[in-house]
Each structure stands twice: as structure tokens, then as C-alpha cells.
Design a protein around this motif. Structure first.
Motif: not given
Length: 347
Positions: A142-161
Motif C-alpha cells: 500500500a503506497l497510500n489507502p487508495a494506491r497499491l504497488l504490485l510486485v510480480l516475481i517469476t521463477d525465471s527471475g523476472r520482476v515486474d512492478q
């Protein structure tokens, strides 16, 4: 195989070695002087005549020297008994460089630079094929109560925000429930299955979470769908200019360095060239016309797959003129692929 055939292969091996080293057509006198073939120059001349008649070597002009043909290089590669091993220092240096990669992008960029330096050819690394990647973890912050940061991590090492604008505020309890629901839907699934699961999730959640889950799902699906434009990393293209003469014309076919460079710009073409190598530990060599690409008649592609735990994540390799150091190139491609797989498996 008969003694005469073995002897002729040693003559072919010597011609390949000298031509790769000197770029000059090789004559029988030079072979006798440089290599301990154990036979007379007359026998070497006879063996060269047979090799030429069988299409393994050719005479590029009126000099007495001969050069290998694509068929000759193929025979040489198929009978390489021992691939030139990398030294312990070289192996340590490769692993050290790759281990300092901060994420998937950095590891692949380091890998392609290393491969280009080791082989002095064009190095190509394919991004992990998303169809075989799985979601390792999803973090919801939660960046603030109305805004989120999603961090997706795959088994190949890819990180997507990704940022999610909720349009309304959610409580800490709702955030915790949302985190658990998204994690349960995604983690451990292949990306295609994860995309379907998260799309269906919004239909089966409590009413108070339907809006935030729907907004998060919309953003996540963009991360889970494959982006073809991100598929390749190339390095060392300038190495081709060192061997521009090798692309001037091959076996009677017109060609040029420009046509090779134009083909490299077509990612579909390059992906096809490295797609043949999808077996861990197996290096594939495509020589000249075997590439089945008109502009690539004067090139060879040495490629393999990289990955971990028996799963191939993508292909990688090098492209250069048919006149290349095949034993050394095969060893370098195999080593860098192995260590990229090891580094990604630890992340």
C-alpha cells in the motif's frame, strides 16, 4: 572407418584450423610444414583432391590453396571429439560477472556481453519464454489507502512492478484479504494459467473487494501477457565488421555484411535460428545454408538452451561467419548458458 578416411579427416581438420586462424587458403606444402600428419606431401595432395571431389573443400581462386566448404565445416563439427574446455579461471570469471547481476535484465545483459567477448562474435540471448515461466511470488504494497504497488516475481527471475489506482480507499484488513486472495490465485501457476485465474477471481470475491480486485487483475494481466518486443538481447554486433570479407560471397552466392545486419534486425528470424536448441546441455550448430535464411548463407549459428531444474527458459548463442573457432565457441556458449541457468535458479 578406414585408415584412409581417418587420414583425410585429419587433413580436413588441419585445413579448417589453418583457415580459421589465417583467413588464407591452405596449400599442401603448408599443411606438411605446420602439421605432423605423418605422410608425404604427395599423399596430402591426393587426400586434398579427394576432399575437393567430395565437396569438403574448394579452391576459391587459381592459387593452390583450398578452403573448407559448409559441408567440410559440418564434417569437422560432427567429429569434434573434445570441445576445448574453459579454464578454471575463465569459469570463475563468468560466474562472478553473472552473480553480480541485480535482476533478470542485468543478468542477461551481462551474459550477452560476456559471450560476445569470449567468442568475438555476435551474442544473442532470448528472454525467458513466458509460457514456461511460473509466478513465484506476488507482493502487494500500500503506497497510500487508495494506491497499491504490485510486485510480480517469476521463477525465471523476472520482476515486474505495477501501480494500481483503486479509485477508493481500502482498510488494512481488506488489503490483507486482497493480498491473500491474489497470492492464492497466482503463486505457483504458469503465467497463462495465472492470467486466467486472476481474471476469474473478481467474480468470486466478497462485494467489498470486487472493485480493488478487478482493478488489480486488469493491471496484472498486462504483466502476465507476453511482450514479443522484449524477447531478445544482442551484443557484439560490431564484431561482424572484423570479418566483413567473410560475407562478401559464399559458395558462389552473393552476400554482404549489410544483408546479415538487416537479418539481425528481424527478431523473428533470429528467434527461429536459436529456437532449434531447446535441450539442456545440448549445443546445436547451424552452418551456412543450414540456417535456411537467404541473408545468412555466410554465417554459422551456435546455440543452446538455458534454464534450471530441467526446464528450458529460453535460447541463447552466437552468430558469426562460417570461418569460426567451433570448439572454442561451442565451449563458451555451453558454459555461459549453464551459469546463467544457475544464477537465475538461485534468485
Amino acid at each position: 572407418m578406414s585408415t584412409a578416411e581417418d587420414r583425410r579427416f585429419e587433413v580436413l581438420r588441419a585445413i579448417v584450423a589453418d583457415y580459421v586462424s589465417t583467413k588464407e587458403p591452405v596449400g599442401s606444402k603448408v599443411l606438411v610444414e605446420r602439421h605432423n600428419l605423418g605422410v608425404s606431401s604427395a599423399t596430402v595432395r591426393n587426400d586434398m583432391a579427394v576432399l575437393e571431389a567430395e565437396g569438403y573443400i574448394t579452391q576459391p581462386h587459381t592459387s593452390s590453396g583450398r578452403v573448407p566448404t559448409d559441408k567440410g565445416y559440418r564434417q569437422f563439427v560432427d567429429r569434434i571429439a573434445e570441445v576445448k574446455p574453459l579454464s578454471a579461471a575463465e569459469r570463475r570469471a563468468i560466474l562472478e560477472v553473472l552473480e553480480h547481476g541485480v535482476d533478470l535484465d542485468d543478468v542477461l545483459r551481462r551474459g550477452v556481453r560476456l559471450l560476445a567477448q569470449l567468442t568475438r562474435q555476435v551474442a544473442i540471448v532470448q528472454y525467458p519464454t513466458l509460457s514456461v515461466s511460473s509466478v513465484r511470488h506476488l507482493e502487494v504494497v500500500a503506497l497510500n489507502p487508495a494506491r497499491l504497488l504490485l510486485v510480480l516475481i517469476t521463477d525465471s527471475g523476472r520482476v515486474d512492478q505495477r501501480i494500481v489506482e483503486l479509485g477508493d480507499v481500502i482498510t488494512d484488513v481488506e488489503l490483507s484479504e486482497m493480498r491473500a486472495l491474489l497470492g492464492a490465485a497466482l503463486e505457483g501457476k504458469r503465467l497463462a494459467a495465472a492470467s486466467t485465474a486472476v481474471a476469474e477471481l473478481a467474480e468470486n470475491v466478497p462485494q467489498n473487494l470486487r472493485n480493488p480486485i478487478t482493478r488489480a487483475a486488469t493491471v496484472l494481466i498486462e504483466s502476465l501477457v507476453e511482450h514479443p518486443e522484449e524477447r531478445l538481447v544482442l551484443g557484439g554486433t560490431a564484431n561482424l565488421t572484423r570479418n566483413a570479407a567473410d560475407f562478401a560471397g559464399v559458395n558462389g552466392f552473393p552476400g554482404s555484411l549489410r544483408s546479415v545486419l538487416e537479418a539481425l534486425e528481424e527478431q523473428v528470424v533470429v528467434l527461429k535460428l536459436i529456437a532449434a536448441a531447446q535441450h539442456p546441455g545440448q549445443v546445436t550448430v547451424q552452418i551456412g545454408e543450414e540456417t535456411q535464411v537467404e541473408q545468412m548463407r555466410g554465417t554459422s549459428v551456435v546455440s543452446t538452451g538455458y534454464g534450471s531444474a530441467g526446464t528450458i527458459l529460453g535460447g541463447m548463442g552466437v552468430l558469426g561467419p562460417t570461418r569460426m573457432d567451433y570448439p572454442g565457441t561451442i565451449a563458451s556458449v555451453a558454459a555461459v548458458a549453464r551459469y546463467i541457468g544457475e544464477v537465475l535458479a538461485e534468485r
